[in-house]
Write an enzyme that holds these catalytic residues in place. Structure first.
Site, PDB file in Angstrom:
ATOM      1  N   ASP A 211       0.828  -1.198   0.000  1.00  0.00           N
ATOM      2  CA  ASP A 211       0.000   0.000   0.000  1.00  0.00           C
ATOM      3  C   ASP A 211       0.871   1.259   0.000  1.00  0.00           C
ATOM      4  O   ASP A 211       1.887   1.330   0.689  1.00  0.00           O
ATOM      5  CB  ASP A 211      -0.855  -0.041   1.280  1.00  0.00           C
ATOM      6  CG  ASP A 211      -1.958   0.984   1.298  1.00  0.00           C
ATOM      7  OD1 ASP A 211      -2.835   0.915   0.424  1.00  0.00           O
ATOM      8  OD2 ASP A 211      -1.944   1.860   2.193  1.00  0.00           O
ATOM      9  N   GLU A 276       1.928  -0.215  -4.851  1.00  0.00           N
ATOM     10  CA  GLU A 276       0.928   0.792  -5.246  1.00  0.00           C
ATOM     11  C   GLU A 276       1.641   2.134  -5.302  1.00  0.00           C
ATOM     12  O   GLU A 276       2.095   2.642  -4.271  1.00  0.00           O
ATOM     13  CB  GLU A 276      -0.215   0.865  -4.227  1.00  0.00           C
ATOM     14  CG  GLU A 276      -1.295   1.848  -4.688  1.00  0.00           C
ATOM     15  CD  GLU A 276      -2.104   2.504  -3.581  1.00  0.00           C
ATOM     16  OE1 GLU A 276      -3.175   3.027  -3.865  1.00  0.00           O
ATOM     17  OE2 GLU A 276      -1.643   2.516  -2.413  1.00  0.00           O
TER      18      GLU A 276
HETATM   19  C1  GLC Z   1      -4.223   3.071  -0.573  1.00  0.00           C
HETATM   20  C2  GLC Z   1      -5.454   2.216  -0.590  1.00  0.00           C
HETATM   21  C3  GLC Z   1      -6.621   3.066  -0.203  1.00  0.00           C
HETATM   22  C4  GLC Z   1      -6.394   3.581   1.201  1.00  0.00           C
HETATM   23  C5  GLC Z   1      -5.063   4.320   1.291  1.00  0.00           C
HETATM   24  C6  GLC Z   1      -4.655   4.553   2.703  1.00  0.00           C
HETATM   25  O1  GLC Z   1      -4.266   4.067  -1.525  1.00  0.00           O
HETATM   26  O2  GLC Z   1      -5.598   1.629  -1.843  1.00  0.00           O
HETATM   27  O3  GLC Z   1      -7.833   2.366  -0.275  1.00  0.00           O
HETATM   28  O4  GLC Z   1      -7.445   4.427   1.589  1.00  0.00           O
HETATM   29  O5  GLC Z   1      -4.035   3.585   0.698  1.00  0.00           O
HETATM   30  O6  GLC Z   1      -4.227   3.346   3.279  1.00  0.00           O
END
Ligand code: GLC
Length: 546
Positions: A211, A276
């Site tokens: 994440d 991500e």
């Molecule tokens: C990432 C996740 C998202 C979340 C954020 C904070 O972007 O995909 O859903 O709200 O992180 O953890």
């Protein structure tokens, strides 16, 4: 557009995830086995046969850990356990076991940038200034006038700093104040997080989606972020007022990524590290690492973000291909739990070809649950809003509930998702959009997606072959996938009116069309008339007969 191959071959022999397809499950919304209106692990286990039937290779689960659910699991209160709402560790072991039995891999969401404010680490950290865990989070003194230490903002709106009365300092949170950021400059934090990865890999997990990887480390000089000249107050979340150059994509992140990769790989070369990362393509590439020894797949979100325009998309594809470092494997994402559904982002006549694009570009596709059915954003009434992003900044269209609604398995009550009459988010009303009916309809989007997946498996040109842009003019996109003697031509008409495309060979064989009306397989001479939004796959005739 380029007309030369710019892509590189996959590693030999290819790793499973290079030729495979990843499928994201949002566990709260997949299948509810205990009638509480929220999906769970046993529900997912009951759908593994469906995933096998569909033909994907791996399931990525959004967070399943104990959590107060302030951000629906992205606020983790215990990294090494399962939220009772989802089940138990035993259920998880069973899920891994059942998935592996079917040849499916399991990928977990790993949330290292921040924990929940209810995590014991944070409870300790905030208990006093001299607690040994104080430095596990980002604590700073107020400015002399009492204001926050820097101008850093929270992604979800407002200041990124929260004042703690008891200890007289602020802590930083890139997301909700219930999600304090961990201090990745502290080696104890890194070691604790590596232990989390070890814990799950020893239970058989095949990889992680990390994440907000580009957020993980912040400026050590605590400098203010500069204003963003492109900020548009009408549409943009207030976070975009500043350019977050001191809070994201810091140079030190890359060493952290290398160490994550080597830890993951110490459990076997086939374990996967996905990041991500929402960054422009040229900055994204650095996350592959200097010798392709960083993240295996820094997620490439262009298809999820760009307008659905053939020029914009094909230029992005060519640019991405040309910027990929040596030995770096591409990947494509059409949607996820943070972005509007692809079915709602494109015109109805473009929906089928959008799936064809995802499944024929070079690189690992990640599918989002329900997109194979054409699930749409589900309208959420103000009373039903659950997403904290929407609750904090209402009305800007930030809300992510519409793309997180329950998976429709059949057209019965509760859509086969739940027997509760109170699902946690409303179920979409399009009754044709469900697995059971679409499985029986040979012309359904679901069967088209399944056929594309089968073709990808059958033709190495599609799974691991190189990519070559073909001469084309908007609104038609054209490219070839090539492996040895096998050439598969992909043509997509992005427009609502028919388009002619002169074929590169006199006679070609159409082996797939998104239009159920087109007779397949069919020989085509000289040129093809593509219908509205139609996408086709073509081969040279002898090739198919060989
Ligand atoms: C990432 C996740 C998202 C979340 C954020 C904070 O972007 O995909 O859903 O709200 O992180 O953890």
């Amino acid at each position: 557009m380029t007309d030369k191959p710019v892509s590189q071959p996959a590693e030999h022999p290819e790793l499973w995830w290079q030729k495979g397809i990843i499928y994201q499950v949002y566990p709260r919304s997949y299948a509810d086995s205990n009638s509480d209106g929220v999906g769970d692990l046993n529900g997912i286990i009951s759908k593994l046969d469906y995933l096998k039937w569909l033909g994907v290779d791996a399931v990525w689960l959004s967070p399943i850990y104990p959590s107060p659910m302030a951000d629906f699991g992205y606020d983790v209160a215990d990294y090494c356990n399962v939220h009772p709402m989802f089940g138990t560790l035993d259920d998880f072991d069973e899920l891994v076991n059942q998935a592996h039995k079917r040849g499916l891999r399991v990928i977990l969401d790993f949330v290292p940038n921040h924990s929940s404010d209810q995590h014991p680490w944070f409870l300790e950290s905030r208990s006093s200034r001299d607690n040994p865990k104080r430095d596990w989070y980002l604590w700073r003194d107020p400015q002399p006038d009492g204001s926050p230490p820097t101008n850093w903002r929270s992604t979800f709106g407002g200041s990124g700093w929260e004042f703690d009365e008891a200890t007289g300092q602020y802590y930083y949170h890139a997301f909700l104040k219930a999600q304090p950021d961990l201090n990745w400059r502290n080696p104890e934090v890194e070691e604790a997080m590596h232990n989390v990865l070890r814990f799950w890999m020893e239970r058989g997990v095949d990889g992680f989606r990390v994440d907000v990887l580009w957020h993980i480390i912040k400026d050590d000089e605590w400098r203010d972020n500069p204003p963003n000249p492109h900020y548009n107050p009408e549409y943009d979340p207030t976070y975009n007022q500043l350019d977050p150059i001191y809070t994201t994509d810091r140079p030190e992140v890359h060493d952290i990524v290398l160490r994550l990769r080597s830890l993951v790989e110490s459990y076997g070369k086939d374990r996967l590290l996905i990041g991500e990362i929402y960054l422009p393509t040229e900055r994204l590439m650095a996350y592959y690492g200097p010798d392709a020894n960083g993240a295996h797949m820094p997620y490439n979100f262009q298809l999820a973000l760009l307008n659905w325009d053939s020029d914009a998309i094909m230029q992005a594809v060519d640019r991405y291909e040309s910027l990929l470092p040596e030995n770096a494997w591409p990947n494509w994402v059409l949607g996820n739990h943070d972005q509007p559904r692809i079915g709602s982002r494109v015109e109805p006549y473009q929906r089928r070809a959008a799936q064809l694009l995802l499944l024929t570009l070079r690189g690992t596709p990640t599918m989002y649950y329900g997109d194979e059915l054409g699930m749409l954003n589900v309208p959420i009434a103000p009373k039903q809003v659950r997403d904290p992003f929407e609750l904090q900044e209402p009305g800007k269209g930030n809300g992510r509930d519409p793309e997180r609604t329950p998976m429709p398995w059949n057209h019965g009550p509760g859509a086969g998702f739940t027997t509760s009459d109170d699902p946690w988010l409303p179920i979409g009303e399009n009754i044709n959009c469900n697995v059971e009916d679409q499985q029986h309809d040979t012309d359904s989007l679901l069967n088209l997606v399944r056929t594309l997946i089968q073709l990808r498996r059958k033709h190495r040109a599609l799974s691991v072959g190189s990519y070559q842009a073909l001469p084309s003019k908007a609104p038609v996109a054209a490219y070839t996938r090539i492996m040895d003697d096998e050439h598969i031509y992909v043509l997509i008409n992005f427009a609502a009116d028919p388009q002619e495309y002169p074929l590169p060979h006199e006679t070609m064989l159409c082996i797939l069309s998104t239009d159920p009306e087109r007779h397949i397989p069919a020989a085509i001479n000289n040129q093809i008339l593509l219908g509205p939004g139609e996408g086709v796959l073509l081969v040279v005739e002898e090739q198919e007969q060989n």
